[in-house]
Design an enzyme around this catalytic site. Structure first.
Site, PDB file in Angstrom:
ATOM      1  N   HIS A 129       1.164  -1.372  -0.468  1.00 38.02           N
ATOM      2  CA  HIS A 129      -0.025  -0.011  -0.077  1.00 38.02           C
ATOM      3  C   HIS A 129       1.133   1.903   0.160  1.00 38.02           C
ATOM      4  O   HIS A 129       1.813   1.191   0.175  1.00 38.02           O
ATOM      5  CB  HIS A 129      -0.704  -0.131   0.832  1.00 38.02           C
ATOM      6  CG  HIS A 129      -2.095   0.831   1.333  1.00 38.02           C
ATOM      7  ND1 HIS A 129      -1.681   2.461   2.054  1.00 38.02           N
ATOM      8  CD2 HIS A 129      -3.294   1.128   1.306  1.00 38.02           C
ATOM      9  CE1 HIS A 129      -3.021   3.185   1.717  1.00 38.02           C
ATOM     10  NE2 HIS A 129      -3.556   2.218   1.429  1.00 38.02           N
ATOM     11  N   ASP A 206       2.602  -5.242   7.914  1.00 40.40           N
ATOM     12  CA  ASP A 206       1.639  -4.020   8.156  1.00 40.40           C
ATOM     13  C   ASP A 206       0.213  -5.064   7.512  1.00 40.40           C
ATOM     14  O   ASP A 206      -0.597  -5.026   6.465  1.00 40.40           O
ATOM     15  CB  ASP A 206       1.448  -3.268   6.454  1.00 40.40           C
ATOM     16  CG  ASP A 206       0.278  -2.353   5.559  1.00 40.40           C
ATOM     17  OD1 ASP A 206      -0.700  -2.191   7.098  1.00 40.40           O
ATOM     18  OD2 ASP A 206       0.063  -1.892   4.949  1.00 40.40           O
ATOM     19  N   GLN A 209      -5.195  -4.924   6.902  1.00 41.73           N
ATOM     20  CA  GLN A 209      -6.131  -6.004   6.508  1.00 41.73           C
ATOM     21  C   GLN A 209      -6.522  -6.866   6.980  1.00 41.73           C
ATOM     22  O   GLN A 209      -6.447  -7.670   6.527  1.00 41.73           O
ATOM     23  CB  GLN A 209      -6.340  -5.955   5.021  1.00 41.73           C
ATOM     24  CG  GLN A 209      -6.306  -4.971   4.051  1.00 41.73           C
ATOM     25  CD  GLN A 209      -7.461  -3.698   3.869  1.00 41.73           C
ATOM     26  OE1 GLN A 209      -8.478  -4.592   4.158  1.00 41.73           O
ATOM     27  NE2 GLN A 209      -7.423  -3.242   3.461  1.00 41.73           N
ATOM     28  N   LYS A 232     -10.688  -0.365  10.247  1.00 42.28           N
ATOM     29  CA  LYS A 232     -10.833  -1.078   9.248  1.00 42.28           C
ATOM     30  C   LYS A 232     -11.342  -2.467  10.330  1.00 42.28           C
ATOM     31  O   LYS A 232     -11.761  -3.247   9.884  1.00 42.28           O
ATOM     32  CB  LYS A 232     -10.300  -1.758   8.878  1.00 42.28           C
ATOM     33  CG  LYS A 232      -8.922  -0.758   7.746  1.00 42.28           C
ATOM     34  CD  LYS A 232      -7.875  -1.180   6.548  1.00 42.28           C
ATOM     35  CE  LYS A 232      -8.439   0.293   6.512  1.00 42.28           C
ATOM     36  NZ  LYS A 232      -8.106   0.886   5.247  1.00 42.28           N
ATOM     37  N   CYS A 371      -5.261   2.651  -3.928  1.00 42.25           N
ATOM     38  CA  CYS A 371      -3.710   3.435  -3.147  1.00 42.25           C
ATOM     39  C   CYS A 371      -3.032   2.505  -3.550  1.00 42.25           C
ATOM     40  O   CYS A 371      -1.608   2.093  -2.277  1.00 42.25           O
ATOM     41  CB  CYS A 371      -3.512   3.433  -1.088  1.00 42.25           C
ATOM     42  SG  CYS A 371      -5.046   4.841  -1.260  1.00 42.25           S
TER      43      CYS A 371
HETATM   44  N1  C6P Z   1      -6.738   0.964   2.538  1.00 44.19           N
HETATM   45  C1  C6P Z   1      -8.215   0.471   0.994  1.00 44.19           C
HETATM   46  O1  C6P Z   1      -9.375   0.964   0.537  1.00 44.19           O
HETATM   47  P1  C6P Z   1      -4.933   3.912   6.970  1.00 44.19           P
HETATM   48  O2  C6P Z   1      -5.376   4.579   6.085  1.00 44.19           O
HETATM   49  O3  C6P Z   1      -3.632   4.664   7.113  1.00 44.19           O
HETATM   50  O4  C6P Z   1      -6.198   3.443   8.208  1.00 44.19           O
HETATM   51  O5  C6P Z   1      -4.442   2.348   6.241  1.00 44.19           O
HETATM   52  C2  C6P Z   1      -3.524   3.067   5.539  1.00 44.19           C
HETATM   53  C3  C6P Z   1      -3.637   0.736   4.610  1.00 44.19           C
HETATM   54  C4  C6P Z   1      -2.684   0.694   5.452  1.00 44.19           C
HETATM   55  N2  C6P Z   1      -2.269  -0.765   4.665  1.00 44.19           N
HETATM   56  C5  C6P Z   1      -3.193  -1.107   4.254  1.00 44.19           C
HETATM   57  C6  C6P Z   1      -2.897  -2.777   3.324  1.00 44.19           C
HETATM   58  C7  C6P Z   1      -4.262  -1.186   3.876  1.00 44.19           C
HETATM   59  O6  C6P Z   1      -5.343  -1.670   3.020  1.00 44.19           O
HETATM   60  C8  C6P Z   1      -4.042   0.373   4.550  1.00 44.19           C
HETATM   61  C9  C6P Z   1      -5.562   0.998   4.092  1.00 44.19           C
HETATM   62  C10 C6P Z   1      -7.702   1.392   2.208  1.00 44.19           C
HETATM   63  O7  C6P Z   1      -7.329  -0.384   0.538  1.00 44.19           O
HETATM   64  C11 C6P Z   1      -7.735   2.916   2.281  1.00 44.19           C
HETATM   65  S1  C6P Z   1      -7.012   3.099   0.889  1.00 44.19           S
END
Ligand code: C6P
Length: 413
Positions: A129, A206, A209, A232, A371
């Site tokens: 990401h 990370d 997910q 999430k 992203c």
């Molecule tokens: N992905 C998606 O729709 P944040 O925004 O900081 O809470 O999470 C960032 C992030 C980091 N790693 C992974 C694997 C992610 O999926 C995400 C967030 C969302 O897929 C928003 S782009």
């Protein structure tokens, strides 16, 4: 709406906890299949926020009055609950951040900027990401370090042979996504951590997910850092967590300076507070932190194994239904070996148009690059549509999605 039974969960009872799922748009019920972006919030998590503001709203670590003490205890204990959710019982190892992105930046700035230099390498994957990819890319530019990317196979798995070649004694950090938010691939993070450690590098996982859908144990993975976001996993926005191994966090410089993160300050110099407060400068997101813990307890009460089973059933079902069509390209591993999402394209229809058409049937999916622009370059597409599932979703909602995709096909035929 009739709710079909799940083998793993009482979905009808679960849906009662989420008022937003009763939303209708001109009589069309909402089918929320955008959980990888943000999951919905159950009543008890919202109530935890209300209870805080109505009952004990005060700043933490600053007052000796009763209200401040109550808020401080609840906020501190929230760290314990969130830590235990991912397998640590050490409060020192749980830093609350704004989200996964901030957790990543914290390590990149506090550790990377100080420790990386020319000749050093950060190993990432093609499926990172932007939160990880852009952060390390930019820190590498500032320090003279180099980023390398483990390629993916045609099926959307990591090429582990290439990973073993790329991770060398020059590697200082291996930063890898646990579950890809585009491919759904579940990466072998324990193996990658072991390879990193064999070469004296740190491992950052990370977990944005993975933590919502799979039981996670950071001690079992053995990683040095693990990041995840409350929004999430049925929690509020504005709060996430960084797990960091205590010895590593101890060695790291602070990321932000200011109140609460200090021990002693003179005009000449300052010393730092104990962990985890050393990394939580200023007034934190108190209500959100407390509600994050409530969300973890909610998921534990429902049962993480059951949630994982339910999500797998739905994902496999969605994958199979979408696979029935020759003009749909699905990205990533087979339906029975992936996280709770399916990204795809319908031939001749832009993902944005597709998302807009299914929206007319109340179906909320995401469209775009999620992203992961470089990954979409590898896939050879500019965008994809993505349906993602959680504990309150049903097969019927997936059927509505598939019918709506069929409408799009006919519209563009
Ligand atoms: N992905 C998606 O729709 P944040 O925004 O900081 O809470 O999470 C960032 C992030 C980091 N790693 C992974 C694997 C992610 O999926 C995400 C967030 C969302 O897929 C928003 S782009």
């Amino acid at each position: 709406m009739g709710v079909q039974e799940s083998d793993a969960l009482d979905v009808a009872a679960i849906r009662d906890e989420f008022p937003v799922l009763d939303r209708e748009f001109d009589g069309t019920p909402l089918r929320y299949l955008d959980n990888a972006a943000t999951a919905q919030t159950p009543k008890r998590v919202v109530e935890a926020i209300v209870d805080y503001y109505y009952g004990y709203n005060a700043n933490v670590h600053r007052g000796i009055h009763e209200l401040s003490q109550e808020a401080s205890i609840a906020y501190e204990e929230a760290h314990d609950t969130v830590g235990e959710f991912v397998g640590t019982d050490r409060r020192e190892e749980v830093v609350f951040t704004k989200n996964t992105t901030e957790a990543m930046n914290l390590v990149a700035y506090a550790w990377g900027l100080n420790e990386l230099g020319p000749g050093d390498e950060v190993v990432l994957t093609e499926m990172e990401h932007h939160a990880s990819l852009v952060t390390w890319q930019q820190i590498a530019k500032r320090t003279g370090a180099t980023c390398k990317y483990v390629p993916i196979t045609d099926e959307g798995y990591l090429d582990m042979e290439a990973a073993r070649d790329l991770i060398t004694d020059d590697t200082e950090m291996v930063s890898v996504v646990h579950v890809s938010n585009t491919l759904g691939t579940v990466n072998p993070v324990r193996e990658l951590t072991d390879i990193a450690h064999d070469h004296g590098a740190y491992a950052f996982v990370d977990g944005a997910q993975s933590a919502p859908h799979h039981p996670v144990d950071v001690t079992d993975i053995g990683c040095d850092f693990f990041a995840f976001s409350a929004h999430k996993m049925c929690g509020p926005t504005g709060i996430g967590a960084l797990y960091g191994r205590e010895e590593v966090l101890e060695e790291m410089e602070p990321y932000l300076y200011g109140g609460d993160m200090i021990r002693k300050v003179t005009f000449e110099d300052s010393t730092w507070n104990e962990l985890p407060w050393k990394f939580e400068a200023g007034t934190p997101s108190i209500a959100q932190g407390i509600a994050f813990a409530e969300a973890c307890e909610y998921l534990e009460d429902v049962g993480q194994d059951a949630i994982e089973r339910h999500d797998r059933e739905l994902t496999e079902y969605a994958y199979d239904r979408l696979s029935e069509f020759d003009d749909i390209d699905i990205y990533g591993p087979p339906g029975d070996d992936r996280g709770a999402l399916v990204s795809f394209n319908l031939e001749g229809v832009h993902a944005h148009d597709l998302a807009s058409i299914v929206n007319d049937d109340g179906v909320a999916i995401r469209a775009g690059d999620h992203c992961t622009q470089p990954l979409h370059d590898v896939l050879g597409v500019g965008a994809s549509a993505r349906a993602s599932f959680y504990l309150y979703n049903t097969r019927e909602e997936i059927d509505v999605l598939v019918e709506a995709v069929d409408e799009a096909r006919q519209l563009f035929a």
